[in-house]
Each structure stands twice: as structure tokens, then as C-alpha cells.
Design an enzyme around this catalytic site. Structure first.
Site, short mmCIF file in Angstrom:
data_model
loop_
_atom_site.label_atom_id
_atom_site.label_comp_id
_atom_site.label_asym_id
_atom_site.label_seq_id
_atom_site.Cartn_x
_atom_site.Cartn_y
_atom_site.Cartn_z
N SER A 92 0.88 -1.30 0.00
CA SER A 92 0.14 0.03 -0.01
C SER A 92 0.98 1.26 0.17
CB SER A 92 -0.92 0.11 1.08
OG SER A 92 -1.69 1.07 1.37
N TYR A 108 -2.59 0.23 10.73
CA TYR A 108 -2.35 -0.32 9.29
C TYR A 108 -1.37 0.41 8.86
CZ TYR A 108 -3.82 -1.00 4.43
OH TYR A 108 -3.83 -1.15 3.06
#
Length: 227
Positions: free
Chosen positions: A130, A143
Site C-alpha cells: 500500500s 495499518y
């Protein structure tokens, strides 16, 4: 000889599109999914129940893949979660779950597959990371921590497998039009990167020769300064 690709989280979103693209290109597929019921694999594919938080799940899946196909050429670690874990009120339980699924599971899976990948001579490992692994833009610290760790794992795989022809790449997208992004993005679905776009990047990357290795691919649907 047809190449064998393992894909985790293959039942929906990015994983499903990668599955479709590799099937079109003639790969034999081993699909790891949490719930195989209702998932119909392509002809000759293996659909395996893969629960990422189970410490033995990766090894069982690898063993089943080798038993079925005799080899592993490509490993695509796509399964992951994104839950809100801020510094102010993020819970230890959510942090543990996120690290288990996003970091520990791919570590174990790659570890189990590594001897087979070495034997292939030109194996590929792709991790769907990501842009949150490259910068910190919002307050979801848990995250972000997990995806920064995935980037580190990607480079560890590159180093460990380089001499045996293993090439590893981290795909780092921003918002992708999937269920995961539906409740998070401040963009309409059509403005986001599409899952099939990521699938094309993955498929094209794993078909590059050993002499044209790409460590990271940053993908965004809008301009963003990254340093």
C-alpha cells in the site's frame, strides 16, 4: 511447462482480478481463500481453505500446492485487512489481528514456499502492499505500521532469494475500487484505481526477466508528492 501461481485472498477484489488475469495467461492456480464455499476455480486450479491467522495455514497450503502441481513459480500475497487503529484509541486486539494477517501470515507463507521457489530458478514473489507503507497520511497508525513492515519483508525476500533467481516486488496502491476502500475513500469508485489495473501490473511484472527486476511499484489515482 505451465507455471504455478499461488494467490492469497483470491475470492474478491484485487485477488480475484489477479486470478482472472493469470488464468487468461495460462498459469496453473492455487487459490488460498478463507471460505472456499461458492468459489469456483478455473479448470485444474486448486482452491484451498487458507485462514491467515492460523500459524500452520501457510505451510499446509504450500504442501497441498506442491502435492498437486509439483512446483511453485509465483507467490502472490494479497490477503489483508484495514481496520482503524489510531494512537489515541486503537485497541491491542485490532493491532494484533492486523499484524497477524498483514505481516505474520505472509512471512510464514513465504518461509514455507521459499525452498520450492528457489528450485524454480526464476520464481516471483509479489506482495500487495500500500502507499500507506511508503508514507503516513492519515491517523490509522496500526495499518500503516503493518504495511511498512510488508515493504521491509519484500526487500528481505529480494535479498534472501536473489542468487537463486527469486525476484520480489511490492505493489503499493492508493485507493483501489474494492470493498475495503468503499468506506474509507473520499473519491467516487470510478475515480479510484481499478482492481483489474493492479492485476495487469502484477501479471506484467512477474513476466519480466531476472535482469529487469522491479522492487516497488507505487500506484496512485491522483497526484501526491511522495518523498
Amino acid at each position: 511447462m505451465q507455471k504455478v501461481a499461488m494467490i492469497s485472498g483470491a475470492s474478491r477484489g484485487i485477488g480475484r482480478e489477479i486470478t482472472e488475469e493469470l488464468a487468461r495467461r495460462g498459469y496453473l492456480l492455487s487459490l488460498g481463500v478463507r471460505n472456499p464455499a461458492g468459489l469456483y476455480g478455473h479448470l485444474d486450479s486448486l482452491v484451498f481453505p487458507y485462514e491467515a491467522r492460523d500459524p500452520e495455514a501457510g505451510r499446509r497450503w504450500v504442501d497441498a500446492t506442491v502435492e498437486r502441481f509439483g512446483r511453485i513459480d509465483v507467490l502472490i500475497s494479497n490477503a489483508g485487512i484495514c481496520k482503524p487503529i489510531s494512537l489515541e484509541d486503537g485497541s491491542d486486539e485490532l493491532l494484533e489481528e492486523t499484524l497477524d494477517i498483514n505481516v505474520k501470515a505472509p512471512f510464514r507463507l513465504i518461509q514455507a514456499a521459499l525452498p520450492h521457489l528457489r528450485r524454480a530458478g526464476n520464481a516471483r514473489v509479489v506482495q500487495i502492499a500500500s502507499l500507506s507503507g511508503k508514507r503516513v497520511k492519515n491517523l490509522n497508525a496500526g495499518y500503516q505500521m503493518s504495511k511498512h513492515a510488508v515493504i521491509a519483508l519484500n526487500h528481505a525476500v529480494r535479498r534472501a532469494g536473489w542468487d537463486d533467481g527469486i525476484r520480489a516486488t511490492a505493489i503499493c496502491p492508493g485507493f483501489v475500487n474494492t470493498e475495503m476502500a468503499a468506506g474509507l475513500a473520499d473519491l467516487p469508485p470510478e475515480a479510484m484505481t481499478q482492481p483489474e489495473d493492479i492485476a495487469l501490473l502484477v501479471a506484467n511484472t512477474i513476466e519480466l526477466p531476472n535482469s529487469a527486476s522491479v522492487a516497488e511499484i507505487l500506484v496512485n489515482c491522483r497526484h501526491e508528492d511522495l518523498f
